[in-house]
Write a protein that holds these residues in place. Structure first.
Motif, PDB file in Angstrom:
ATOM      1  N   ASP A 141       3.240   1.990  16.354  1.00 32.30           N
ATOM      2  CA  ASP A 141       3.709   2.599  15.108  1.00 32.30           C
ATOM      3  C   ASP A 141       2.793   3.761  14.739  1.00 32.30           C
ATOM      4  O   ASP A 141       1.604   3.748  15.054  1.00 32.30           O
ATOM      5  CB  ASP A 141       3.677   1.595  13.953  1.00 32.30           C
ATOM      6  N   THR A 186       5.673   3.758  -5.080  1.00 35.08           N
ATOM      7  CA  THR A 186       5.112   2.786  -4.139  1.00 35.08           C
ATOM      8  C   THR A 186       3.648   3.119  -3.842  1.00 35.08           C
ATOM      9  O   THR A 186       2.804   2.222  -3.792  1.00 35.08           O
ATOM     10  CB  THR A 186       5.931   2.759  -2.833  1.00 35.08           C
ATOM     11  N   SER A 240       0.553   0.650  -4.860  1.00 31.20           N
ATOM     12  CA  SER A 240      -0.365   0.198  -3.810  1.00 31.20           C
ATOM     13  C   SER A 240      -1.794   0.628  -4.123  1.00 31.20           C
ATOM     14  O   SER A 240      -2.733  -0.136  -3.927  1.00 31.20           O
ATOM     15  CB  SER A 240       0.061   0.736  -2.444  1.00 31.20           C
ATOM     16  N   PRO A 257       1.142  -4.620  -1.593  1.00 30.26           N
ATOM     17  CA  PRO A 257       1.529  -3.698  -0.525  1.00 30.26           C
ATOM     18  C   PRO A 257       2.994  -3.323  -0.730  1.00 30.26           C
ATOM     19  O   PRO A 257       3.774  -4.119  -1.240  1.00 30.26           O
ATOM     20  CB  PRO A 257       1.349  -4.502   0.756  1.00 30.26           C
ATOM     21  N   ARG A 272       6.738  -1.656   0.707  1.00 30.17           N
ATOM     22  CA  ARG A 272       7.555  -1.484   1.905  1.00 30.17           C
ATOM     23  C   ARG A 272       8.860  -0.841   1.475  1.00 30.17           C
ATOM     24  O   ARG A 272       9.462  -1.274   0.502  1.00 30.17           O
ATOM     25  CB  ARG A 272       7.797  -2.819   2.569  1.00 30.17           C
ATOM     26  N   GLU A 322      12.384   1.790   3.058  1.00 27.01           N
ATOM     27  CA  GLU A 322      13.051   2.536   4.121  1.00 27.01           C
ATOM     28  C   GLU A 322      13.356   3.921   3.580  1.00 27.01           C
ATOM     29  O   GLU A 322      13.882   4.068   2.476  1.00 27.01           O
ATOM     30  CB  GLU A 322      14.331   1.831   4.563  1.00 27.01           C
ATOM     31  N   ASP A 367      10.844   2.847   8.548  1.00 33.23           N
ATOM     32  CA  ASP A 367      10.364   1.728   7.736  1.00 33.23           C
ATOM     33  C   ASP A 367       8.893   2.017   7.464  1.00 33.23           C
ATOM     34  O   ASP A 367       8.106   2.172   8.395  1.00 33.23           O
ATOM     35  CB  ASP A 367      10.525   0.416   8.517  1.00 33.23           C
ATOM     36  N   ALA A 372       5.399   0.770   5.664  1.00 34.24           N
ATOM     37  CA  ALA A 372       4.629  -0.333   5.078  1.00 34.24           C
ATOM     38  C   ALA A 372       3.325   0.275   4.585  1.00 34.24           C
ATOM     39  O   ALA A 372       2.575   0.857   5.366  1.00 34.24           O
ATOM     40  CB  ALA A 372       4.372  -1.411   6.107  1.00 34.24           C
ATOM     41  N   SER A 418      -0.244  -0.241   2.457  1.00 35.49           N
ATOM     42  CA  SER A 418      -1.203  -1.231   1.955  1.00 35.49           C
ATOM     43  C   SER A 418      -2.459  -0.540   1.467  1.00 35.49           C
ATOM     44  O   SER A 418      -2.902   0.447   2.062  1.00 35.49           O
ATOM     45  CB  SER A 418      -1.584  -2.218   3.058  1.00 35.49           C
ATOM     46  N   CYS A 441      -0.688   3.483   5.900  1.00 38.69           N
ATOM     47  CA  CYS A 441       0.770   3.483   5.971  1.00 38.69           C
ATOM     48  C   CYS A 441       1.192   3.381   7.432  1.00 38.69           C
ATOM     49  O   CYS A 441       0.780   4.186   8.265  1.00 38.69           O
ATOM     50  CB  CYS A 441       1.310   4.772   5.349  1.00 38.69           C
ATOM     51  N   SER A 442       1.996   2.385   7.700  1.00 37.57           N
ATOM     52  CA  SER A 442       2.554   2.198   9.034  1.00 37.57           C
ATOM     53  C   SER A 442       3.983   2.717   9.011  1.00 37.57           C
ATOM     54  O   SER A 442       4.775   2.335   8.141  1.00 37.57           O
ATOM     55  CB  SER A 442       2.524   0.712   9.395  1.00 37.57           C
TER      56      SER A 442
END
Length: 173
Positions: free
Chosen positions: A66, A115, A119, A125, A127, A129, A143, A145, A147, A161-162
């Motif tokens: 990722d 978001t 965070s 965290p 998440r 889309e 997507d 994610a 944290s 951020c992933s």
């Protein structure tokens, strides 16, 4: 400390007091040197441990499939991994001062801003889309994610951020 003279009782009481005071100071200096040496040894040991952990984290981030983006609390990008460069097509460097919002396409970025804010406040965290834009202007579903990277009980200093390309999954849906 041993002081000797050619005569018996060569040192009077005042000499002995001076020598005792001198010996006490030397003793304290020796103890301080030993303590400083022990601290230096501990610092060297901890530094070695931290370097090993840093190398492990960098290996994980740089070999993750990722895209990984480390940002400031406001979303300003500070660091990316190799997968980011591949996915987005950017040869990013820290002087670019881009934000994560730069890559958002075709929707109101307020959800991403919120978001990031939540965070960074250390709440949860996040998440979501989103549709993101590559350097060549092609779009993809992603997507995200997000944290916080917290220091103690304080607000997050940085966010991690992933980003995963979910375009194929969206097509199948």
């Amino acid at each position: 400390l041993d002081m000797q003279g050619k005569e018996v009782d060569a040192f009077n009481e005042q000499d002995r007091r001076i020598l005792r005071a001198f010996a006490e100071r030397i003793s304290a200096a020796i103890e301080n040197m030993q303590y400083a040496h022990e601290l230096e040894r501990r610092v060297a040991q901890r530094t070695g441990e931290l370097l090993r952990v840093k190398e492990q984290v960098e290996a994980i981030l740089n070999n993750h499939s990722d895209a990984i983006i480390v940002t400031a609390a406001d979303g300003t990008i500070r660091r990316v991994n190799k997968a980011f460069r591949t996915l987005f097509g950017y040869d990013w460097n820290p002087s670019d001062e881009q934000t994560l919002l730069t890559f958002v396409a075709s929707y109101d970025p307020s959800l991403l801003k919120e978001t990031l804010r939540e965070s960074a406040a250390g709440k949860n965290p996040g998440r979501l889309e989103v549709v993101l834009r590559r350097k060549n202007d092609s779009l993809f579903n992603a997507d995200l994610a997000i944290s916080p990277i917290q220091e103690g009980d304080y607000q997050a200093v940085e966010l991690i951020c992933s980003v995963r390309d979910i375009t194929e999954r969206k097509r199948m849906e």
